[in-house]
Design an enzyme around this catalytic site. Structure first.
Site, PDB file in Angstrom:
ATOM      1  N   ARG A   1      46.702  38.961  37.367  1.00 59.87           N
ATOM      2  CA  ARG A   1      45.710  38.801  36.295  1.00 59.87           C
ATOM      3  C   ARG A   1      45.867  37.448  35.629  1.00 59.87           C
ATOM      4  O   ARG A   1      46.990  36.974  35.420  1.00 59.87           O
ATOM      5  CB  ARG A   1      45.884  39.893  35.234  1.00 59.87           C
ATOM      6  CG  ARG A   1      44.900  39.779  34.069  1.00 59.87           C
ATOM      7  CD  ARG A   1      45.186  40.815  32.992  1.00 59.87           C
ATOM      8  NE  ARG A   1      46.509  40.634  32.397  1.00 59.87           N
ATOM      9  CZ  ARG A   1      46.783  39.719  31.470  1.00 59.87           C
ATOM     10  NH1 ARG A   1      45.835  38.876  31.045  1.00 59.87           N
ATOM     11  NH2 ARG A   1      48.004  39.617  30.982  1.00 59.87           N
ATOM     12  N   VAL A   2      44.725  36.842  35.289  1.00 62.65           N
ATOM     13  CA  VAL A   2      44.694  35.683  34.408  1.00 62.65           C
ATOM     14  C   VAL A   2      43.777  36.019  33.241  1.00 62.65           C
ATOM     15  O   VAL A   2      42.913  36.893  33.344  1.00 62.65           O
ATOM     16  CB  VAL A   2      44.198  34.409  35.128  1.00 62.65           C
ATOM     17  CG1 VAL A   2      45.222  33.934  36.137  1.00 62.65           C
ATOM     18  CG2 VAL A   2      42.854  34.637  35.790  1.00 62.65           C
ATOM     19  N   SER A   3      43.968  35.334  32.111  1.00 62.88           N
ATOM     20  CA  SER A   3      43.251  35.697  30.897  1.00 62.88           C
ATOM     21  C   SER A   3      41.817  35.177  30.850  1.00 62.88           C
ATOM     22  O   SER A   3      40.969  35.752  30.183  1.00 62.88           O
ATOM     23  CB  SER A   3      44.007  35.179  29.665  1.00 62.88           C
ATOM     24  OG  SER A   3      45.297  35.753  29.603  1.00 62.88           O
ATOM     25  N   LYS A   4      41.542  34.081  31.553  1.00 66.27           N
ATOM     26  CA  LYS A   4      40.223  33.461  31.461  1.00 66.27           C
ATOM     27  C   LYS A   4      39.486  33.532  32.789  1.00 66.27           C
ATOM     28  O   LYS A   4      40.077  33.358  33.847  1.00 66.27           O
ATOM     29  CB  LYS A   4      40.351  32.004  31.013  1.00 66.27           C
ATOM     30  CG  LYS A   4      40.964  31.838  29.623  1.00 66.27           C
ATOM     31  CD  LYS A   4      41.052  30.371  29.233  1.00 66.27           C
ATOM     32  CE  LYS A   4      41.657  30.214  27.841  1.00 66.27           C
ATOM     33  NZ  LYS A   4      41.767  28.775  27.452  1.00 66.27           N
TER      34      LYS A   4
ATOM     35  N   GLN B   1      41.964  28.912  34.892  1.00 64.45           N
ATOM     36  CA  GLN B   1      43.218  29.526  35.303  1.00 64.45           C
ATOM     37  C   GLN B   1      43.036  30.153  36.675  1.00 64.45           C
ATOM     38  O   GLN B   1      41.965  30.673  36.986  1.00 64.45           O
ATOM     39  CB  GLN B   1      43.649  30.610  34.293  1.00 64.45           C
ATOM     40  CG  GLN B   1      43.934  30.079  32.904  1.00 64.45           C
ATOM     41  CD  GLN B   1      44.312  31.203  31.942  1.00 64.45           C
ATOM     42  OE1 GLN B   1      43.991  32.357  32.166  1.00 64.45           O
ATOM     43  NE2 GLN B   1      44.999  30.844  30.879  1.00 64.45           N
TER      44      GLN B   1
END
Length: 205
Positions: A7-10, A15
């Site tokens: 997972r990445v936040s953006k 990212q």
């Protein structure tokens, strides 16, 4: 079978999951068995995490790069691992502070047991502080200001309590001094934050 989650936040392309994917592949996870979300870790709606957990079968191991890629917070992480354990599924963390966690080994189970104990300790502290605060307010003749108002402290207690079989919603609402409508507007029956709850905690930071 090893199943990976990254997972990445953006989701704007700033990212990438390349580093996480490479680590999972090096650990033996097949590329077609990696699930990927591009969303904040605090969000409830992570469809690929839900799909990943659903796809896991007895004897599988869920592999994550770091603990913070998987759970929103310690309580959420503990709940996920408890669910996986009941289904006969292991969890392995490759790096970061949770790298010692591998619930397929005895030592890994011990480490996670400490995490679970800390999460329970945190829940009880929040509960005790909330009850003490409400009792103190009542002793001074106060009923908490505006009736039925949810506060960050009450919300955290509600999150920790909801979803547990022993929790009676009516008793919880009476203890917090809120209505069922107020409770369910902020938190789901399983203890997940709803939009109003997210806004309330954001204001409290």
């Amino acid at each position: 079978m090893l199943v990976g989650y990254v997972r990445v936040s953006k989701a704007d392309g700033s990212q990438t999951t390349d580093l996480q994917r490479d680590a999972l592949l090096a650990a033996g996870v097949r590329s077609e068995s990696v699930y990927e979300d591009k969303a904040s870790g605090k969000r409830d709606d992570r469809p690929q995490l839900a799909a990943c957990l659903k796809a896991l079968r007895h004897g599988d191991t869920l592999v994550a790069w770091k603990l913070d890629r998987l759970g929103r917070d310690l309580r959420h992480l503990v709940n996920i691992v408890h669910e996986l354990t009941e289904r006969g599924i292991g969890l392995k963390v490759l790096t970061g502070q949770g790298a010692a966690i591998d619930t397929t080994t005895a030592s890994g189970k011990l480490v996670f047991g400490i995490f679970a104990a800390l999460a329970e300790y945190e829940r009880e502290l929040i509960r005790e502080r909330t009850i003490a605060g409400l009792a103190s307010a009542r002793a001074r003749g106060r009923t908490g200001g505006r009736p039925y108002k949810m506060t960050p402290a009450k919300l955290r207690l509600a999150m920790a309590s909801m979803g547990k079989p022993e929790t009676r919603v009516g008793d919880l609402c009476a203890e917090l001094g809120i209505t069922r409508q107020t409770l369910y507007r902020h938190v789901s029956p399983t203890g997940q934050l709803r939009p109003d709850g997210e806004k309330l905690l954001a204001k409290g930071r």
